[in-house]
Design a protein around this motif. Structure first.
Motif, short mmCIF file in Angstrom:
data_model
loop_
_atom_site.label_atom_id
_atom_site.label_comp_id
_atom_site.label_asym_id
_atom_site.label_seq_id
_atom_site.Cartn_x
_atom_site.Cartn_y
_atom_site.Cartn_z
N HIS A 35 26.67 20.66 44.20
CA HIS A 35 27.96 21.20 43.77
C HIS A 35 27.93 21.53 42.27
CE1 HIS A 35 30.25 19.24 47.36
NE2 HIS A 35 29.60 20.34 47.69
N ALA A 36 27.30 20.64 41.47
CA ALA A 36 27.22 20.89 40.03
C ALA A 36 26.43 22.17 39.73
CB ALA A 36 26.57 19.70 39.33
N ARG A 37 25.46 22.49 40.58
CA ARG A 37 24.68 23.71 40.41
C ARG A 37 25.37 24.94 41.01
NH1 ARG A 37 21.40 22.84 36.30
NH2 ARG A 37 19.55 21.57 36.74
N GLY A 38 26.47 24.73 41.74
CA GLY A 38 27.16 25.84 42.37
C GLY A 38 26.40 26.43 43.54
N MET A 39 25.64 25.60 44.24
CA MET A 39 24.83 26.05 45.37
C MET A 39 25.53 25.74 46.69
SD MET A 39 20.94 24.83 44.55
CE MET A 39 20.01 25.42 43.15
N SER A 40 25.34 26.61 47.67
CA SER A 40 25.76 26.30 49.03
C SER A 40 24.67 25.47 49.70
CB SER A 40 25.99 27.58 49.83
OG SER A 40 24.75 28.25 50.03
N GLN A 41 25.00 24.84 50.83
CA GLN A 41 23.98 24.11 51.57
C GLN A 41 22.86 25.03 52.00
OE1 GLN A 41 25.54 21.94 54.93
NE2 GLN A 41 25.64 20.02 53.77
N GLN A 42 23.20 26.24 52.42
CA GLN A 42 22.18 27.17 52.89
C GLN A 42 21.19 27.53 51.78
OE1 GLN A 42 21.90 28.41 56.33
NE2 GLN A 42 19.89 28.56 55.33
N VAL A 43 21.72 27.76 50.58
CA VAL A 43 20.85 28.12 49.46
C VAL A 43 19.90 26.98 49.13
CG1 VAL A 43 20.81 28.60 46.98
CG2 VAL A 43 22.40 29.84 48.46
N LEU A 44 20.44 25.75 49.04
CA LEU A 44 19.58 24.62 48.73
C LEU A 44 18.55 24.39 49.83
CD1 LEU A 44 18.75 22.28 46.95
CD2 LEU A 44 20.56 20.89 47.99
N ALA A 45 18.97 24.53 51.07
CA ALA A 45 18.04 24.36 52.19
C ALA A 45 16.91 25.39 52.10
CB ALA A 45 18.79 24.50 53.51
N ASP A 46 17.25 26.63 51.81
CA ASP A 46 16.24 27.67 51.71
C ASP A 46 15.27 27.40 50.55
OD1 ASP A 46 17.40 28.96 53.85
OD2 ASP A 46 18.47 30.44 52.62
N LEU A 47 15.81 27.00 49.40
CA LEU A 47 14.98 26.77 48.23
C LEU A 47 14.04 25.57 48.42
CD1 LEU A 47 17.54 27.35 45.34
CD2 LEU A 47 15.57 28.79 45.90
N SER A 48 14.49 24.57 49.16
CA SER A 48 13.69 23.36 49.32
C SER A 48 12.83 23.39 50.58
CB SER A 48 14.61 22.12 49.35
OG SER A 48 15.60 22.26 50.35
N GLY A 49 13.01 24.38 51.43
CA GLY A 49 12.17 24.50 52.62
C GLY A 49 12.64 23.71 53.82
N PHE A 50 13.91 23.32 53.85
CA PHE A 50 14.46 22.57 54.98
C PHE A 50 15.49 23.43 55.71
CE2 PHE A 50 13.61 19.16 51.73
CZ PHE A 50 12.45 18.72 52.33
N THR A 51 15.86 22.99 56.91
CA THR A 51 16.94 23.67 57.61
C THR A 51 18.28 23.20 57.06
OG1 THR A 51 17.15 21.99 59.34
CG2 THR A 51 15.54 23.75 59.71
N LYS A 52 19.28 24.02 57.22
CA LYS A 52 20.62 23.63 56.79
C LYS A 52 21.10 22.41 57.54
CE LYS A 52 25.38 25.32 56.40
NZ LYS A 52 26.30 26.44 56.68
N SER A 53 20.78 22.30 58.83
CA SER A 53 21.19 21.15 59.62
C SER A 53 20.57 19.86 59.08
CB SER A 53 20.79 21.36 61.08
OG SER A 53 21.04 20.20 61.85
N TYR A 54 19.27 19.91 58.76
CA TYR A 54 18.60 18.72 58.23
C TYR A 54 19.21 18.31 56.90
CZ TYR A 54 14.79 15.79 56.46
OH TYR A 54 14.06 14.76 55.93
N LEU A 55 19.47 19.29 56.02
CA LEU A 55 20.08 18.98 54.73
C LEU A 55 21.46 18.38 54.92
CD1 LEU A 55 20.14 19.06 51.65
CD2 LEU A 55 20.91 21.44 51.80
N SER A 56 22.21 18.90 55.86
CA SER A 56 23.55 18.36 56.13
C SER A 56 23.47 16.90 56.54
CB SER A 56 24.23 19.18 57.22
OG SER A 56 25.50 18.64 57.53
N HIS A 57 22.51 16.56 57.39
CA HIS A 57 22.35 15.16 57.82
C HIS A 57 21.99 14.26 56.63
CE1 HIS A 57 22.95 15.51 62.09
NE2 HIS A 57 22.02 16.45 62.21
N ILE A 58 21.16 14.77 55.72
CA ILE A 58 20.80 13.99 54.53
C ILE A 58 22.03 13.77 53.66
CG2 ILE A 58 19.56 14.09 52.34
CD1 ILE A 58 17.20 15.26 53.78
N GLU A 59 22.79 14.84 53.42
CA GLU A 59 23.93 14.74 52.52
C GLU A 59 25.01 13.81 53.06
OE1 GLU A 59 23.80 18.94 50.01
OE2 GLU A 59 25.50 18.52 51.35
N THR A 60 25.17 13.76 54.36
CA THR A 60 26.20 12.88 54.93
C THR A 60 25.68 11.46 55.15
OG1 THR A 60 25.59 13.58 57.18
CG2 THR A 60 27.39 14.77 56.08
#
Length: 426
Positions: free
Chosen positions: A38-63
């Motif tokens: 949030h501080a970087r102004g990124m969406s989950q999809q953008v961070l997932a793409d940049l880090s090489g993970f799926t959006k679903s996997y990132l969502s599970h990590i964040e929650t």
């Protein structure tokens, strides 16, 4: 004398942490990742793409429904967020107080001051005790505090000891100049380990740089080899590729000195560090190649736990690293097989044993059939070296993960106890 130049170190600037209250005890790595995103102004999809993970996997990590289990995951997300991994996993990300872990972290401030104030060759303006008393403290550091991974006690001892050793090493008339330099190498190595294992990576780099200065003064191949390994090992984080490059450079530099068993021990450690770096980059082949080379070196040594530089390099330590690397690569069946075939007590260092049990236990808690055994193994790590284990963000994630799983009462009680002591909530 061997000469070496290190590559420039890059430091990532931190994003200021979100404000929180002391009553906020639901922190986990995923929540910190979300706050930084949030501080970087990124969406989950953008961070997932940049880090090489799926959006679903990132969502599970964040929650928090999936723990961060591997250093490579942490480092990939840190790189995408343009922060150091410690900005995700370091003390600022924790809320509930843990006095044992906090005491270990608190001493880094005094360590930072003495490392910043004095370079090797400086002569601080302070009185120095008789050499016998100084040497006794050095023996206490090496034979008691370091093997117990008692970072707080080391941190209280080291600032004064470093200054006294600098004075002794800087006096041309002192008969103990060489002894003082060797002792300084021990002190700087200890300081680097404390800083690294409490999440203060930049301080670890400074300590490694000071150690390199000592090695240059001593002018001995074994001390140069030792300092090169420490300097390489402290890189970590998002610098894994640089870590691999440096390990290769130093191994080439040491090739003509391998008949010295002390140089061989440091070279073996360089192979192990490079192997783990390859594993964090998902390069199983590169990791296997360096593990093989480390094993070749270990098999040539007469001792299974070499004592030079408190590296403990030997066949047992190679197996310890195999466990860590297999856990990093997600090869959990291999972790179990390797761990059951080794006697951790072969290494007379409780901190190193605790690291082994931490990696082993984190792997076991992933599966229901081994989860309760994993809790017991993590508890063993905490018993051996509480300051080290409670400052390990991946252990904290593993403990938080098992709190929400079905466990028999003895294991559940152990998990709740560790969570309480670490300030971890489900």
């Amino acid at each position: 004398m061997l000469e070496a130049r290190d590559e420039q170190v890059e430091v990532s600037w931190a994003v200021p942490p979100p404000r929180r209250t002391m009553m906020d005890n639901t922190e986990h790595l995923g929540r910190r990742i979300r706050a930084l995103r949030h501080a970087r102004g990124m969406s989950q999809q953008v961070l997932a793409d940049l880090s090489g993970f799926t959006k679903s996997y990132l969502s599970h990590i964040e929650t928090g429904t999936r723990p961060v289990e591997r250093r490579s995951t942490l480092e990939a997300l840190a790189a995408a967020l343009r922060v150091a991994p410690s900005e995700i996993s370091g003390p600022l990300a924790w809320s509930a107080p843990d006095p044992v872990a906090a005491e270990a972290r608190a001493v880094t401030e005094d360590l930072a001051a003495v490392l910043a104030d004095h370079r090797v060759g400086d002569v601080p303006d302070r009185p120095v005790r008789p050499w016998g008393e100084v040497a006794a403290d050095v023996r206490r550091l090496n034979s008691d505090l370091r093997p117990r991974a008692d970072y707080a006690a080391q941190g209280y001892l080291l600032p004064r000891l470093v200054e006294e050793l600098l004075v002794t090493a800087g006096r041309a008339s002192s008969p103990h100049r060489t002894d003082a330099l060797v002792a300084l190498a021990d002190c700087y190595h200890a300081a680097a380990v404390i800083a690294k294992n409490t999440g203060v990576r930049p301080l670890a780099w400074v300590a490694a740089d000071r150690l390199m200065g000592v090695a240059e003064r001593l002018g001995r191949p074994e001390h140069t080899a030792h300092a090169l390994w420490v300097r390489t090992h402290m890189i970590g984080g998002v610098g894994r590729e640089r870590q691999i490059r440096q390990a290769g450079r130093w191994l080439d530099l040491l090739a003509d000195e391998m008949s010295d068993h002390r140089v061989a021990q440091a070279a073996g450690q360089l192979h192990l560090t490079a192997a783990f770096a390859h594993a964090t980059l998902a390069d199983a082949r590169g990791a296997a190649d360096h593990l093989h080379e480390a094993e070749v070196v270990a098999n040539r040594l007469s001792s299974d736990a070499g004592r030079f530089g408190y590296l403990w390099f030997g066949r047992t330590n190679v197996t310890f690293w195999r466990v860590s690397i297999a856990a990093e690569l997600g090869e959990h069946t291999l972790v179990e097989r390797l761990a059951e075939g080794v006697d951790p007590g072969t290494l007379p260092d409780r901190g190193r044993q605790a690291q082994f049990y931490s990696d082993y236990g984190r792997s076991l808690v992933r599966a229901g059939r081994t989860r309760e055994r994993g809790v017991r193994v993590l508890r063993r790590a905490e018993e051996l070296a509480p300051q080290l284990t409670r400052n390990n963000p991946l252990v904290r994630e593993a403990v938080r993960f098992v709190l929400g799983r079905r466990l028999a009462e003895p294991a559940a009680r152990e998990a709740r106890g560790m969570a309480h002591r670490m300030g971890v909530a489900a």
